[in-house]
Structures are given as structure tokens and as C-alpha cells.
Write a protein that holds these residues in place. Structure first.
Motif, PDB file in Angstrom:
ATOM      1  N   VAL A  71      23.196 -13.168 -93.016  1.00 65.63           N
ATOM      2  CA  VAL A  71      23.338 -13.293 -91.272  1.00 65.63           C
ATOM      3  C   VAL A  71      24.835 -14.317 -91.013  1.00 65.63           C
ATOM      4  CG1 VAL A  71      22.465 -13.685 -88.912  1.00 65.63           C
ATOM      5  CG2 VAL A  71      21.169 -12.781 -90.675  1.00 65.63           C
ATOM      6  N   PHE A  72      25.849 -13.479 -91.238  1.00 70.05           N
ATOM      7  CA  PHE A  72      27.004 -14.618 -91.245  1.00 70.05           C
ATOM      8  C   PHE A  72      27.533 -15.104 -89.626  1.00 70.05           C
ATOM      9  CE2 PHE A  72      28.647 -10.567 -92.615  1.00 70.05           C
ATOM     10  CZ  PHE A  72      29.474 -10.757 -91.663  1.00 70.05           C
ATOM     11  N   LEU A  73      27.269 -14.000 -88.451  1.00 70.46           N
ATOM     12  CA  LEU A  73      27.577 -13.638 -87.275  1.00 70.46           C
ATOM     13  C   LEU A  73      26.188 -14.129 -86.122  1.00 70.46           C
ATOM     14  CD1 LEU A  73      31.383 -13.627 -86.691  1.00 70.46           C
ATOM     15  CD2 LEU A  73      30.461 -15.341 -86.605  1.00 70.46           C
ATOM     16  N   GLY A  74      25.738 -14.754 -85.295  1.00 69.79           N
ATOM     17  CA  GLY A  74      24.573 -13.788 -84.636  1.00 69.79           C
ATOM     18  C   GLY A  74      23.198 -14.695 -84.920  1.00 69.79           C
ATOM     19  N   ASP A  75      22.251 -13.520 -84.665  1.00 69.05           N
ATOM     20  CA  ASP A  75      21.241 -13.765 -84.568  1.00 69.05           C
ATOM     21  C   ASP A  75      20.759 -12.737 -85.202  1.00 69.05           C
ATOM     22  OD1 ASP A  75      18.607 -14.760 -85.165  1.00 69.05           O
ATOM     23  OD2 ASP A  75      17.889 -15.623 -82.933  1.00 69.05           O
ATOM     24  N   LEU A  76      19.865 -12.742 -86.459  1.00 70.34           N
ATOM     25  CA  LEU A  76      18.772 -11.444 -86.968  1.00 70.34           C
ATOM     26  C   LEU A  76      17.717 -11.824 -88.097  1.00 70.34           C
ATOM     27  CD1 LEU A  76      18.690  -8.637 -86.625  1.00 70.34           C
ATOM     28  CD2 LEU A  76      20.292  -8.583 -89.827  1.00 70.34           C
ATOM     29  N   PHE A  77      16.852 -12.048 -87.797  1.00 61.39           N
ATOM     30  CA  PHE A  77      15.745 -11.481 -89.439  1.00 61.39           C
ATOM     31  C   PHE A  77      15.878 -13.549 -88.894  1.00 61.39           C
ATOM     32  CE2 PHE A  77      17.466  -7.893 -90.783  1.00 61.39           C
ATOM     33  CZ  PHE A  77      16.215  -7.100 -91.311  1.00 61.39           C
ATOM     34  N   GLY A  78      15.446 -14.072 -87.549  1.00 62.61           N
ATOM     35  CA  GLY A  78      14.732 -15.149 -87.779  1.00 62.61           C
ATOM     36  C   GLY A  78      16.073 -16.429 -88.206  1.00 62.61           C
ATOM     37  N   SER A  79      16.859 -15.519 -88.446  1.00 64.97           N
ATOM     38  CA  SER A  79      18.306 -16.329 -89.179  1.00 64.97           C
ATOM     39  C   SER A  79      19.554 -16.198 -88.108  1.00 64.97           C
ATOM     40  CB  SER A  79      18.790 -16.223 -90.574  1.00 64.97           C
ATOM     41  OG  SER A  79      20.042 -16.812 -91.045  1.00 64.97           O
ATOM     42  N   ARG A  80      20.123 -17.743 -87.739  1.00 61.48           N
ATOM     43  CA  ARG A  80      20.929 -18.091 -87.032  1.00 61.48           C
ATOM     44  C   ARG A  80      22.123 -18.188 -87.656  1.00 61.48           C
ATOM     45  NH1 ARG A  80      20.797 -18.162 -81.207  1.00 61.48           N
ATOM     46  NH2 ARG A  80      18.685 -17.581 -81.090  1.00 61.48           N
ATOM     47  N   SER A  81      23.458 -17.895 -87.150  1.00 58.31           N
ATOM     48  CA  SER A  81      24.650 -18.468 -87.666  1.00 58.31           C
ATOM     49  C   SER A  81      25.165 -19.342 -86.442  1.00 58.31           C
ATOM     50  CB  SER A  81      25.849 -17.679 -88.622  1.00 58.31           C
ATOM     51  OG  SER A  81      26.814 -18.446 -88.288  1.00 58.31           O
ATOM     52  N   LEU A 110      27.893 -11.226 -80.400  1.00 57.68           N
ATOM     53  CA  LEU A 110      28.354 -10.476 -82.193  1.00 57.68           C
ATOM     54  C   LEU A 110      26.967 -10.927 -82.881  1.00 57.68           C
ATOM     55  CD1 LEU A 110      31.669 -11.569 -83.132  1.00 57.68           C
ATOM     56  CD2 LEU A 110      30.819  -9.306 -81.607  1.00 57.68           C
ATOM     57  N   LEU A 111      27.080  -9.526 -84.116  1.00 52.91           N
ATOM     58  CA  LEU A 111      26.038  -9.812 -85.123  1.00 52.91           C
ATOM     59  C   LEU A 111      26.830  -9.128 -86.119  1.00 52.91           C
ATOM     60  CD1 LEU A 111      23.948  -9.820 -86.077  1.00 52.91           C
ATOM     61  CD2 LEU A 111      22.998  -7.837 -86.036  1.00 52.91           C
ATOM     62  N   GLY A 112      26.611 -10.099 -87.487  1.00 52.68           N
ATOM     63  CA  GLY A 112      27.799  -9.592 -88.195  1.00 52.68           C
ATOM     64  C   GLY A 112      26.680 -10.307 -89.930  1.00 52.68           C
ATOM     65  N   ALA A 113      25.985  -9.229 -90.286  1.00 51.99           N
ATOM     66  CA  ALA A 113      25.173  -9.621 -91.590  1.00 51.99           C
ATOM     67  C   ALA A 113      25.357  -9.082 -92.882  1.00 51.99           C
ATOM     68  CB  ALA A 113      23.603  -9.875 -90.939  1.00 51.99           C
ATOM     69  N   GLU A 114      25.046  -8.705 -94.186  1.00 50.78           N
ATOM     70  CA  GLU A 114      24.485  -8.670 -95.178  1.00 50.78           C
ATOM     71  C   GLU A 114      23.674  -8.421 -95.592  1.00 50.78           C
ATOM     72  OE1 GLU A 114      26.762  -9.677 -98.968  1.00 50.78           O
ATOM     73  OE2 GLU A 114      25.406  -9.772 -99.739  1.00 50.78           O
ATOM     74  N   LEU A 115      23.885  -6.607 -95.713  1.00 51.54           N
ATOM     75  CA  LEU A 115      22.223  -6.031 -96.036  1.00 51.54           C
ATOM     76  C   LEU A 115      22.378  -5.753 -97.047  1.00 51.54           C
ATOM     77  CD1 LEU A 115      20.933  -4.847 -93.021  1.00 51.54           C
ATOM     78  CD2 LEU A 115      20.848  -7.068 -93.462  1.00 51.54           C
ATOM     79  N   THR A 116      21.009  -6.490 -98.385  1.00 57.67           N
ATOM     80  CA  THR A 116      20.813  -5.411 -99.495  1.00 57.67           C
ATOM     81  C   THR A 116      19.460  -4.229 -99.343  1.00 57.67           C
ATOM     82  OG1 THR A 116      21.898  -6.663-100.781  1.00 57.67           O
ATOM     83  CG2 THR A 116      20.250  -5.441-102.621  1.00 57.67           C
TER      84      THR A 116
END
Length: 454
Positions: A175-185, A193-199
């Protein structure tokens, strides 16, 4: 990254978020990419999904280029000379390779896989981007974020952040911007905003918990996924409107799929984008261009770049006043479904005097019209042959009639398809339908198909 098109269009970046749920299911709009060369004798080609005709913003995200994997020995890699930006933030994110960044703040940084480099242009900045000699394969995304009016003239800044990898059942995330899956930039943005790489592992399914007040886009880097049963292919971007608190994604391939998830609250302002500038008016854009060409202190000088071109020349402004290309999403009707299950939207292009029908984000047909006082004379409809038999013509006509009624106009069905639809719905449109008369046909004949008002 610069947009190096020599005849850039002025794009009116407007927010018109769709509703996530349509008929009880999650509606996904698929935005296909167009290829754009970055310039040079061995031009590196990028695939651009934002902005485009049917959608120019996802939250404050206003620009998305996806590139690679490029064999640098063949393409020459990335070498973007000093070029300017205003009114935005640039987000660089790599999957492979390395890019050297220099800017007029004095920043000298390396962009590496899994590491965020965010540059705030604000009132004005210039920078360069060059893939390093050790890079053999280059792959990544370059993204722009529009700054709100209150913040668009802030001082320039540069942020670097290495997000931790979050392990999930069936995949992982950064997670490089914002907040997702408990990880916050910790990186600051000027709008939510939200920005994240997902695999996502082969065959795995991932339910992504998201904010319902955000709209989202999923850009596929590798693999093939379905987003709520809608297929999104490599380099395509699946758009989901506001209202969803979970986005279900399934990897339908036999290899891991990699995605970039973008999100944000709908951007409530209109932004005029031309070349590398974000502004609000023609006069403002023209001033930025003049200052850049004059080597103004607004942008400064990049130090340490060794390329042949020390100043990327701005394209010539058009002779006419820059008028923002209207964002078709602002005139789009509801999302529908055709007989094949594709997501369908109908858009009014008043500047082109036509309604256009999109199937999964691809233009599939149109109805042309001319306005005569309070009458909208619809004179031609066509649907591309490859989309035949799916009911798109019927959906297009039904929606254009609904839009004509909403506008307070009356319809004149010169087009046989529109006339047949009215005949098949006796009485339903009697209050807005006018007959086709010799006078109207003579009037139509005397006008070009591009005319607007009588």
C-alpha cells in the motif's frame, strides 16, 4: 513522466462517479488503453488508460500510463528530458528496472521496484526520468494526481516511501498511498486517495475491503482477472463506482496476476489538462507554456541531466482558444447490460451532436442528431457489425429518448430505428414525439450533420 504528444488535446477532467451496484450486482466499466510513444528514434511505448473519452478521473487520479516489460536494448529504455508540471502530483511505481529521477528542487533519487516516488509539482516544477545503464527490463506505471484548487500552488516537494509487504490469503499487497488491509502509507496527499500493488495467486480469489465513498480502478499489469465476474485483461482498467465496500477479484489464469488498485473520493472540481500542465483556464495554460519556454524561475533548471536535449519544447498551442473537451462521463446515463452480459453506457456528446453507446468501455455505435429550437432531430443510428445481435441499438435508442425527455426537448424520429422503436411503444413517448414533416427534412438537408442550433 511527460506526455510527448505533439498535438495534445485539452481535456476537461471532471468527476462523474458511477454507482457501484446496478440491478443488485457490482457494475464494472472496462477502460481499454491506447498506445502512446514517448518519443525518440527508438520510442518506448506506453499504454494510457487515463484520461480517455468516457472517463477522465478516478478520485483525483487523472493520468495513468502502463509500460513494459520493455527490453531496454531494443527500445532504448526511458530517457525523458527536462519537462515541466503544474497543479499535480506524479506517482512513479516500478515492477522491474530502475529509473533515475532529478528535479529542480535538487532531488536526485532512484525509482526502484516496490518503492514509491511522489513528486508534488504545485505551482511549478521540472524533472527528468532516465532508466539506468544496469536496467535490462523496464516495467511499471506512471500516475498523476490532480491537486485541488486550494492546494494547486503549493511549493514543490518530493517523497520516497518503501511500503511493507502485506501477506494475504491468496495474495499479497503493498500500500503506497492511503490505507488498505491494515497497512497505512504516511505519504501526504491533498485529497483522500488509495494506491496499492496487489498480487493474486493463480486461481485465487480476493475480496478487497474498500471505502464505500471512494470510486476505484483496477489496472492489470500481468495476468487476467475478473472483477465481480467482469473480465479485465492486461493493460485494461476496471472501474467501480462509489457505494461498494468490497471489490471481489479472481485470478482466472494459471500464473500470479499483478494489479494496481487506485481509489479516491470523487474529485469535485473541473481541471483543464493540456500537455504536462493542469490548470483551470486557457489563459493559465498559455501562461505556463510561455514561462516554460522562457526558462522562467517558476520551473527552475534541472541539474545533472546529461542527455542531448536540456529542455523539452512544449507543443504549439492551437490557434483557437483552448476549450476543455467535455468529459463524456458527465453526460452518461445509467450502466446497463446487453444480451452478452457486457456493461453498457450511453453518453451524450453535445459538442459532437451524437449519443454514443459503449460496451465494456469500447465505443460500439452512435446516434447523430441536430437541434432545431426545442426539437432534437435524430437522423442516423448505427452499431458496429461486430456488436450486432446484442440489443445495443435498442438500448441506445431507449436511453437517448429518456435523455431527450429529461432535457425538456422533443424528438423528431428521422432515423428509421428511432421511428420503429416509437412505433413499438405506442403512447409511451407521445408527449415528446413530433412528426417528420417535409419542412424538417428540407431543414435537415440544408444543414451539415455537425450543426448545433437552428
Amino acid at each position: 513522466m511527460s506526455t510527448t504528444e505533439r498535438r495534445p488535446q485539452a481535456v476537461d477532467c471532471q468527476s462523474d462517479p458511477a454507482t457501484a451496484a446496478v440491478d443488485g450486482r457490482l457494475a464494472v466499466e472496462v477502460l481499454k488503453a491506447r498506445e502512446v510513444p514517448l518519443g525518440g528514434p527508438r520510442a518506448m511505448t506506453v499504454r494510457r488508460t487515463l484520461p480517455q473519452r468516457q472517463r477522465s478521473l478516478i478520485g483525483a487520479w487523472c493520468f495513468a500510463d502502463h509500460y513494459g516489460p520493455d527490453d531496454v536494448s531494443l527500445t532504448g529504455g526511458m530517457d525523458v528530458p527536462p519537462h515541466p508540471h503544474t497543479g499535480l502530483q506524479t506517482v512513479s511505481w516500478l515492477f522491474s528496472g530502475e529509473v533515475e529521477h532529478r528535479d529542480t528542487l535538487g532531488t536526485h533519487a532512484m525509482v526502484r521496484p516496490g518503492e514509491l516516488n511522489l513528486m508534488t509539482a504545485g505551482a511549478g516544477i521540472a524533472h527528468t526520468e532516465v532508466s539506468t545503464p544496469d536496467t535490462t527490463t523496464l516495467q511499471g506505471v506512471q500516475l498523476w494526481v490532480a491537486l485541488p484548487d486550494a492546494d494547486r500552488n503549493v511549493d514543490g516537494a518530493f517523497d520516497h516511501y518503501v511500503p511493507p509487504q502485506v501477506h494475504l490469503q491468496g495474495g499479497r499487497a503493498r500500500v503506497f498511498l492511503g490505507d488498505l488491509f491494515g497497512s497505512r502509507s504516511p505519504v501526504h496527499t491533498f485529497s483522500p486517495l488509495l494506491g496499492a500493488e496487489l498480487t493474486i495467486e493463480a486461481g485465487a480469489h480476493l475480496d478487497i475491503p474498500v471505502r464505500a465513498d471512494f470510486e476505484h480502478g483496477l489496472l492489470v499489469d500481468t495476468g487476467t482477472v475478473t472483477v465481480c465476474e467482469t473480465s479485465v485483461l492486461r493493460a485494461e482498467l476496471g472501474y467501480v463506482g462509489t457505494g461498494a465496500d468490497t471489490i471481489p477479484v479472481t485470478n482466472t489464469g494459471d500464473r500470479p496476476a499483478r494489479l494496481i488498485l487506485l481509489g479516491g473520493t470523487p474529485f469535485g472540481e473541473e481541471v483543464l489538462m493540456w500537455w504536462n500542465f493542469l490548470g483551470r483556464t486557457h489563459e493559465e495554460i498559455a501562461r505556463y507554456r510561455e514561462q516554460w519556454e522562457a526558462r522562467s524561475a517558476r520551473f527552475g533548471q534541472v541539474q545533472g541531466y546529461v542527455g542531448e536535449t536540456q529542455h523539452l519544447t512544449a507543443p504549439q498551442l492551437p490557434h483557437a482558444v483552448l476549450r476543455p473537451r467535455r468529459n463524456p462521463a458527465s453526460t452518461a446515463g445509467p450502466m446497463l447490460t446487453d444480451k452478452s452480459g457486457a456493461t453498457v453506457t450511453v453518453v451524450d456528446h453535445p459538442e459532437e451532436h451524437r449519443y454514443e453507446v459503449f460496451a465494456d468501455g469500447t465505443a460500439a455505435g452512435f446516434s447523430a442528431y441536430a437541434d432545431r429550437g426545442d426539437q432534437r432531430v435524430v437522423f442516423h443510428t448505427e452499431v458496429a457489425q461486430e456488436y450486432g445481435g446484442r440489443g445495443l441499438g435498442t438500448l441506445l435508442v431507449a436511453q437517448l429518448l429518456a435523455r431527450i425527455r429529461e432535457s425538456g426537448r422533443r424528438v423528431v424520429p428521422v432515423c428509421p430505428l428511432v421511428a420503429a422503436y416509437l412505433d413499438g411503444h405506442p403512447g409511451e413517448y407521445a408527449d415528446i414525439a413530433d412528426p417528420v414533416t417535409p419542412e424538417i427534412l428540407d431543414w435537415l438537408q440544408s444543414r451539415s450533420t455537425g450543426s448545433a442550433e437552428a
